[in-house]
Scaffold this motif. Structure first.
Motif, PDB file in Angstrom:
ATOM      1  N   LYS A  57       0.837  -1.203   0.000  1.00  0.00           N
ATOM      2  CA  LYS A  57       0.000   0.000   0.000  1.00  0.00           C
ATOM      3  C   LYS A  57       0.873   1.255   0.000  1.00  0.00           C
ATOM      4  CE  LYS A  57      -3.948   0.498   0.375  1.00  0.00           C
ATOM      5  NZ  LYS A  57      -4.967   0.697  -0.690  1.00  0.00           N
TER       6      LYS A  57
ATOM      7  N   LYS B  34      -0.299   3.332 -13.729  1.00  0.00           N
ATOM      8  CA  LYS B  34      -0.442   1.906 -13.993  1.00  0.00           C
ATOM      9  C   LYS B  34       0.331   1.079 -12.959  1.00  0.00           C
ATOM     10  CE  LYS B  34      -0.056  -1.424 -17.775  1.00  0.00           C
ATOM     11  NZ  LYS B  34       0.411  -1.642 -19.173  1.00  0.00           N
TER      12      LYS B  34
ATOM     13  N   LYS C 138      -1.561   1.114  -9.717  1.00  0.00           N
ATOM     14  CA  LYS C 138      -2.729   0.232  -9.751  1.00  0.00           C
ATOM     15  C   LYS C 138      -2.319  -1.223  -9.525  1.00  0.00           C
ATOM     16  CE  LYS C 138      -6.131   1.256 -12.522  1.00  0.00           C
ATOM     17  NZ  LYS C 138      -6.981   1.449 -13.722  1.00  0.00           N
ATOM     18  N   LYS C 139      -1.190  -1.610 -10.194  1.00  0.00           N
ATOM     19  CA  LYS C 139      -0.714  -2.993 -10.023  1.00  0.00           C
ATOM     20  C   LYS C 139      -0.313  -3.275  -8.574  1.00  0.00           C
ATOM     21  CE  LYS C 139       0.961  -4.120 -14.659  1.00  0.00           C
ATOM     22  NZ  LYS C 139       2.149  -4.461 -15.501  1.00  0.00           N
TER      23      LYS C 139
ATOM     24  N   ASN D 253      -1.491  -1.776  -5.970  1.00  0.00           N
ATOM     25  CA  ASN D 253      -2.730  -1.840  -5.175  1.00  0.00           C
ATOM     26  C   ASN D 253      -3.407  -3.204  -5.311  1.00  0.00           C
ATOM     27  OD1 ASN D 253      -3.308   0.453  -3.565  1.00  0.00           O
ATOM     28  ND2 ASN D 253      -3.570   1.669  -5.418  1.00  0.00           N
ATOM     29  N   GLN D 254      -3.326  -3.786  -6.526  1.00  0.00           N
ATOM     30  CA  GLN D 254      -3.887  -5.116  -6.747  1.00  0.00           C
ATOM     31  C   GLN D 254      -3.159  -6.173  -5.916  1.00  0.00           C
ATOM     32  OE1 GLN D 254      -6.984  -4.250  -8.266  1.00  0.00           O
ATOM     33  NE2 GLN D 254      -6.629  -6.354  -8.949  1.00  0.00           N
TER      34      GLN D 254
ATOM     35  N   LYS E 166      -4.259  -5.800  -2.394  1.00  0.00           N
ATOM     36  CA  LYS E 166      -5.586  -6.408  -2.197  1.00  0.00           C
ATOM     37  C   LYS E 166      -5.472  -7.923  -2.045  1.00  0.00           C
ATOM     38  CE  LYS E 166      -8.547  -3.004  -4.477  1.00  0.00           C
ATOM     39  NZ  LYS E 166      -9.405  -2.751  -5.663  1.00  0.00           N
ATOM     40  N   GLY E 167      -4.533  -8.515  -2.796  1.00  0.00           N
ATOM     41  CA  GLY E 167      -4.297  -9.960  -2.701  1.00  0.00           C
ATOM     42  C   GLY E 167      -3.841 -10.352  -1.296  1.00  0.00           C
TER      43      GLY E 167
ATOM     44  N   LYS F 124      -6.810 -10.091   1.064  1.00  0.00           N
ATOM     45  CA  LYS F 124      -7.715 -11.221   0.929  1.00  0.00           C
ATOM     46  C   LYS F 124      -7.151 -12.446   1.645  1.00  0.00           C
ATOM     47  CE  LYS F 124     -10.526 -13.625  -2.479  1.00  0.00           C
ATOM     48  NZ  LYS F 124     -10.848 -13.795  -3.908  1.00  0.00           N
TER      49      LYS F 124
END
Length: 515
Positions: A192, A218, A221-222, A224-225, A228-229, A232
């Motif tokens: 983050k 870009k 964003k990657k 941040n993805q 998020k993983g 989760k």
């Protein structure tokens, strides 16, 4: 051979679920120890198993031996209990249900009960807080916990070892869970932060601003993805509950400097009488402050009388002015029925509320349970509260007469640990050998109207007694061998029938001593 079967049973008291079980079976040869906290439903279960119903099927004869609390007879509690058991066995039941059969029994009567149970051909379920007794007499444990019955193969010590291994495994699993969760949280936080930093730049005025550059957006964003993983994965982690921490407590003892490791109670030449009957006589000995002293002996020898004499103004027993007694003897009249557990203890305690809550928690009265009124408690729970009330009052010398009666096995273990940590004096009578072994560091035994005092544990005392017997046997053997040599000398000079007879008798005695 199957003796009893249970299917889909639910036990409730006043609408409150005690326990439920889908299926239980008892076979010939089963020796079952039934354990659980006070109020968990042990006695209720035995009472249900005694009677055939839609839930309980009998394939043999079943007899219940209830806990004998009120005994109005000239016989001792041990004699009455054993007679009750023998009368029950005379009806030849295949399955025995025994509820705290060692209550009121001294060591001698418990050994007799051991023999009775070992000779029983069928099966039995045994409720007992006596851990040594369970070890000697069971081959499986049924534990009532969280309204379920969990079955463990082996003795009570085997059960304890299994629970210990489970506890250690739980602690390791919790440690692995926390380590993994911490790693994932750190990874999430790092990603983050990287995502945030990847789209920021420092402007000419020194302020941090977000770039509109597509390439950096870009990358952000990657990142941040990826974050998020990690989040989760944190959410999907199977949570492991934190193990309960062991609670330790240090109590400040009144008059500590004048008290600890000093002679606080002195017995002179004391003869204890009840009417014209002499119970016991003792030569002078002392008790030191901070010792944990067990008074042991068979029923009726005068153990409780000795406890009472220590507290009374007896000219033959000197008590230091630094001693402040606290006496407990299953007397729950000291509790106010309409007050809460916490308020009852606070009423006479010299310790703060945190200490009171800690000691109550050690004896398994935790969190909001301290706010229960005495009137809703079971007999065992009331005994615990009364014990804590005395323990935390303004005292430095606890006198306890059978403190473990009517306590569950978990409270017994907790009480053992609590007393082992207590720096004040404890003088107690208990028929529970395991409790005496674990708590006492001084033994006072009353036997054959004489008092023997030993500074050490029960196991050390027993070893000392065995060594004394061995030494006495060695002395007797030496005397006999000297006598044999003397008789042989006489026989070589002037043989006679009487010398031959004496020689033969001496050889028999020698063989007996050498067995």
């Amino acid at each position: 051979m199957k003796l009893l079967e249970v299917r889909d049973i639910e036990l409730e008291v006043n609408g409150i679920l005690l326990l439920e079980s889908k299926h239980l079976e008892i076979y010939s040869g089963d020796r079952i120890g039934l354990i659980g906290i006070n109020g968990s439903g042990k006695t209720t279960l035995l009472e249900q198993l005694k009677i055939e119903s839609q839930y309980v099927s009998h394939y043999s004869t079943v007899e219940l031996i209830p806990q004998l609390k009120d005994i109005d007879t000239v016989k001792s509690g041990g004699e009455v209990t054993l007679q009750y058991i023998r009368d029950t066995l005379s009806r030849s039941p295949h399955l025995l249900l025994l509820d705290e059969p060692t209550t009121n029994l001294d060591v001698t009567h418990i050994e007799m009960l051991d023999k009775v149970l070992q000779e029983h051909d069928g099966a039995y379920i045994l409720v007992s807080h006596d851990r040594d007794f369970l070890d000697r007499n069971v081959n499986q444990i049924w534990e009532i916990a969280d309204h379920k019955i969990c079955i463990f193969k082996g003795t009570y010590s085997d059960f304890q070892e299994q629970k210990k291994q489970e506890k250690m495994h739980h602690a390791k699993e919790y440690e692995k869970y926390i380590t993994k969760k911490t790693q994932l949280e750190r990874a999430y936080s790092d990603k983050k932060h990287q995502a945030r930093e990847s789209v920021m730049y420092t402007a000419a005025n020194g302020k941090r601003k977000e770039t509109k550059d597509f390439h950096f957006q870009k990358i952000g964003k990657k990142l941040n993805q990826v974050a998020k993983g990690f989040k989760k994965r944190i959410e999907q982690l199977e949570e492991v509950e934190q193990p309960e921490k062991e609670l330790h407590v240090h109590l400040d003892i009144p008059n500590e400097e004048m008290f600890l490791n000093r002679n606080i109670i002195r017995f002179n030449d004391v003869t204890c009488r009840v009417g014209n009957r002499v119970l016991w006589h003792t030569r002078p000995f002392q008790m030191k402050g901070g010792k944990h002293i067990a008074i042991v002996g068979d029923n009726g020898v005068g153990k409780t009388t000795m406890l009472r004499m220590i507290q009374e103004n007896n000219s033959d027993i000197e008590v230091s002015p630094s001693v402040i007694f606290g006496y407990f003897s299953q007397n729950i009249d000291i509790l106010n029925e309409e007050m809460t557990i916490l308020d009852n203890v606070k009423e006479t305690s010299i310790h703060d509320e945190t200490t009171i809550r800690t000691v109550l928690a050690r004896l398994l009265i935790k969190r909001d349970d301290v706010n229960k009124k005495i009137s809703v408690l079971s007999g065992g729970e009331r005994v615990k509260v009364a014990l804590v009330k005395v323990f935390l009052s303004n005292i430095n010398t606890l006198i306890l007469d059978e403190p473990t009666n009517y306590l569950d096995i978990y409270t017994m273990e907790a009480l053992t640990d609590l007393f082992k940590e207590y720096s004040g004096t404890v003088i107690f009578v208990s028929h529970d050998t395991k409790f005496v072994k674990d708590v006492a560091d001084m033994i006072v035994e009353i036997k054959n109207k004489e008092v023997t005092v030993f500074d050490g544990t029960l196991e050390e005392y027993r070893a000392h007694q065995i060594n004394k017997l061995r030494d006495a046997s060695k002395e007797d053997l030496m005397l006999i061998e000297n006598k044999i040599a003397e008789v042989l000398g006489k026989l070589s000079i002037e043989p006679s029938e009487s010398l031959e007879q004496e020689f033969s008798e001496l050889l028999k005695k020698k063989r007996k001593l050498m067995e």
